[in-house]
Scaffold this motif. Structure first.
Motif, PDB file in Angstrom:
ATOM      1  N   ASP A 233     -14.763  21.334  44.363  1.00 26.82           N
ATOM      2  CA  ASP A 233     -14.227  21.246  43.007  1.00 26.82           C
ATOM      3  C   ASP A 233     -13.224  22.356  42.733  1.00 26.82           C
ATOM      4  N   PHE A 234     -13.547  23.575  43.185  1.00 28.08           N
ATOM      5  CA  PHE A 234     -12.619  24.680  42.944  1.00 28.08           C
ATOM      6  C   PHE A 234     -11.320  24.469  43.707  1.00 28.08           C
ATOM      7  N   ASN A 235     -11.417  23.946  44.912  1.00 27.39           N
ATOM      8  CA  ASN A 235     -10.206  23.660  45.677  1.00 27.39           C
ATOM      9  C   ASN A 235      -9.331  22.640  44.953  1.00 27.39           C
ATOM     10  N   GLY A 236      -9.986  21.703  44.259  1.00 23.97           N
ATOM     11  CA  GLY A 236      -9.246  20.727  43.472  1.00 23.97           C
ATOM     12  C   GLY A 236      -8.497  21.388  42.329  1.00 23.97           C
ATOM     13  N   ILE A 237      -9.109  22.425  41.748  1.00 29.27           N
ATOM     14  CA  ILE A 237      -8.470  23.173  40.659  1.00 29.27           C
ATOM     15  C   ILE A 237      -7.334  24.039  41.193  1.00 29.27           C
ATOM     16  N   SER A 238      -7.623  24.795  42.246  1.00 28.06           N
ATOM     17  CA  SER A 238      -6.634  25.750  42.761  1.00 28.06           C
ATOM     18  C   SER A 238      -5.428  25.057  43.410  1.00 28.06           C
ATOM     19  N   SER A 239      -5.616  23.806  43.826  1.00 24.30           N
ATOM     20  CA  SER A 239      -4.500  23.080  44.439  1.00 24.30           C
ATOM     21  C   SER A 239      -3.749  22.197  43.437  1.00 24.30           C
ATOM     22  N   SER A 240      -4.192  22.209  42.176  1.00 26.71           N
ATOM     23  CA  SER A 240      -3.498  21.426  41.149  1.00 26.71           C
ATOM     24  C   SER A 240      -2.105  22.000  40.924  1.00 26.71           C
ATOM     25  N   VAL A 241      -1.206  21.166  40.413  1.00 23.50           N
ATOM     26  CA  VAL A 241       0.181  21.589  40.210  1.00 23.50           C
ATOM     27  C   VAL A 241       0.256  22.791  39.272  1.00 23.50           C
ATOM     28  N   GLU A 242      -0.513  22.742  38.175  1.00 19.04           N
ATOM     29  CA  GLU A 242      -0.461  23.823  37.187  1.00 19.04           C
ATOM     30  C   GLU A 242      -0.950  25.147  37.768  1.00 19.04           C
ATOM     31  N   PHE A 243      -2.041  25.106  38.516  1.00 23.41           N
ATOM     32  CA  PHE A 243      -2.602  26.333  39.079  1.00 23.41           C
ATOM     33  C   PHE A 243      -1.717  26.861  40.211  1.00 23.41           C
ATOM     34  N   THR A 244      -1.152  25.954  41.002  1.00 29.24           N
ATOM     35  CA  THR A 244      -0.295  26.365  42.113  1.00 29.24           C
ATOM     36  C   THR A 244       0.932  27.120  41.613  1.00 29.24           C
ATOM     37  N   LYS A 245       1.487  26.672  40.491  1.00 30.97           N
ATOM     38  CA  LYS A 245       2.697  27.288  39.945  1.00 30.97           C
ATOM     39  C   LYS A 245       2.408  28.480  39.033  1.00 30.97           C
ATOM     40  N   MET A 246       1.142  28.787  38.801  1.00 33.06           N
ATOM     41  CA  MET A 246       0.774  29.856  37.872  1.00 33.06           C
ATOM     42  C   MET A 246       1.269  31.216  38.342  1.00 33.06           C
ATOM     43  N   LYS A 247       1.838  31.965  37.408  1.00 32.23           N
ATOM     44  CA  LYS A 247       2.211  33.355  37.651  1.00 32.23           C
ATOM     45  C   LYS A 247       2.106  34.092  36.327  1.00 32.23           C
TER      46      LYS A 247
END
Length: 374
Positions: A258-272
């Motif tokens: 589940d966490f991998n699903g979150i961390s690989s989402s577009v929003e999380f991937t682009k987060m800075k």
């Protein structure tokens, strides 16, 4: 000379009588709830607008600076737990919440082997229901609750913030219909979107300074807070109370997935994130068995994070309920929560009110060997 003295006296008297309140002034804590809906989101699928659960419900709990009045009504802990019962019934269109308050109070007492449910339920908080708001503009703190949690889990800290001149809105941890939070990205985003919708509801408030916003998240709420901070340009700081954005792999395969699903989402991937970030961490996180690795959230930050380990603190010590039960049962309280509260509040005072107290608190607690920097 006599006339000059009289004029100066009147000048000083007039100036004092019109002196504006400052952020450092102590208030009483008011508490109120706002019920609304987000008509941009469908909550109950396969329903139409005739169903009261068709659109996403919003229950907003607010602690705020207030002025004392003889008509003030004290808020008891049973009132806060009662909201859980009411909302569980409302969000599920059932009576599933009936008896929750008593059951939870009993569970707390039995788990800690201290106090009894009656004492816990009848604990008088430091807040007053619908108290008269103090005049002025105040910085906003957005509190994101833990997994399936509500703001009562940390009400004593939220009361302290209100008394120090902050308006605090609590964003409950409620997932997709019928409301239970899961570790799926879709449910996590429901809490984030609830926070955005809450800001839209409050945007007409003339006592909130929307240029000074702090975000605080506990556990799962810390992860939600990181996503929220990426969406709010006005956010001045982010505080994670043992938050799940630092995910420990190797304990549960399904949670890892589940966490991998979150961390690989577009929003999380682009987060800075470029805002100041403080993480208060339990000492037990370094002793989780069978862990393969930890997700390094610091790579999402463009500024160096401040990570502080609270000596002997467990995950549950980042909420106030352990101390509440022990206080009502005359059991020895734990000092960890007081330290966590002190650090959190002083950090918000520094970032949102320009009170330079955080460094002093760090030095004092480090000298006492209650905390250590990581």
């Amino acid at each position: 000379m006599k006339n000059l003295f009289a004029s100066l006296f009147l000048f000083v008297l007039f100036s004092c009588s019109n002196e504006k309140k400052t952020d450092s002034e102590i208030y009483i804590a008011g508490f109120k709830t706002i019920q609304s809906k987000d008509t941009s989101r469908i909550y109950k699928s396969n329903s139409d607008t005739s169903d009261y659960l068709h659109y996403r419900p919003l229950d907003i709990d607010i602690w705020y600076p207030a002025v004392a009045s003889s008509n003030d009504t004290s808020l008891y802990f049973r009132n806060l737990l009662g909201l859980l019962e009411t909302r569980a019934n409302y969000y599920t269109a059932s009576t599933v919440g009936n008896g929750f308050a008593k059951q939870m109070a009993q569970y707390f007492c039995e788990s800690l082997k201290c106090s009894d449910s009656s004492k816990v339920l009848n604990y008088k908080t430091d807040a007053y229901k619908n108290a008269t708001p103090a005049k002025g503009k105040y910085p906003l703190v957005i509190y994101l609750s833990s997994f399936n949690g509500m703001g009562y889990e940390n009400f004593t800290m939220l009361e302290q913030l209100a008394k120090k001149g902050f308006i605090v809105v609590s964003i409950n941890s409620i997932g997709r219909f019928p409301g239970d939070m899961t570790m799926k990205n879709e449910d996590l985003l429901e809490q984030v979107n609830d926070a955005i919708s809450t800001l839209n509801v409050l945007k007409g408030s003339d006592n909130i300074d929307f240029d000074r916003i702090g975000i605080v998240g506990y556990s799962w709420g810390g992860l939600a807070g990181s996503i929220l901070a990426n969406r709010i340009p006005q956010a001045s700081c982010l505080i994670s109370l043992d938050g799940s954005e630092y995910h420990h792999y190797g304990t549960e395969k399904e949670e890892d997935k589940d966490f991998n699903g979150i961390s690989s989402s577009v929003e999380f991937t682009k987060m800075k994130l470029s805002i100041p970030y403080l993480r208060l961490e339990s000492s037990s996180q370094g002793n989780i068995g069978n862990k393969e690795s930890v997700y390094d959230f610091s790579k999402k930050l463009s500024v160096k994070p401040q990570i502080i380990v609270i000596d002997s603190a467990k995950h549950e010590d980042f909420g106030c309920l352990v101390n509440l039960v022990k206080k009502t049962g005359n059991c020895k309280p734990q000092s960890q929560y007081d330290i966590i509260s002190r650090l959190t509040i002083s950090y918000l005072e520094e970032k949102l009110q320009n009170h330079k107290t955080f460094t002093k608190v760090i030095e004092e607690e480090t000298t006492r060997k209650n905390i250590r920097k990581k």
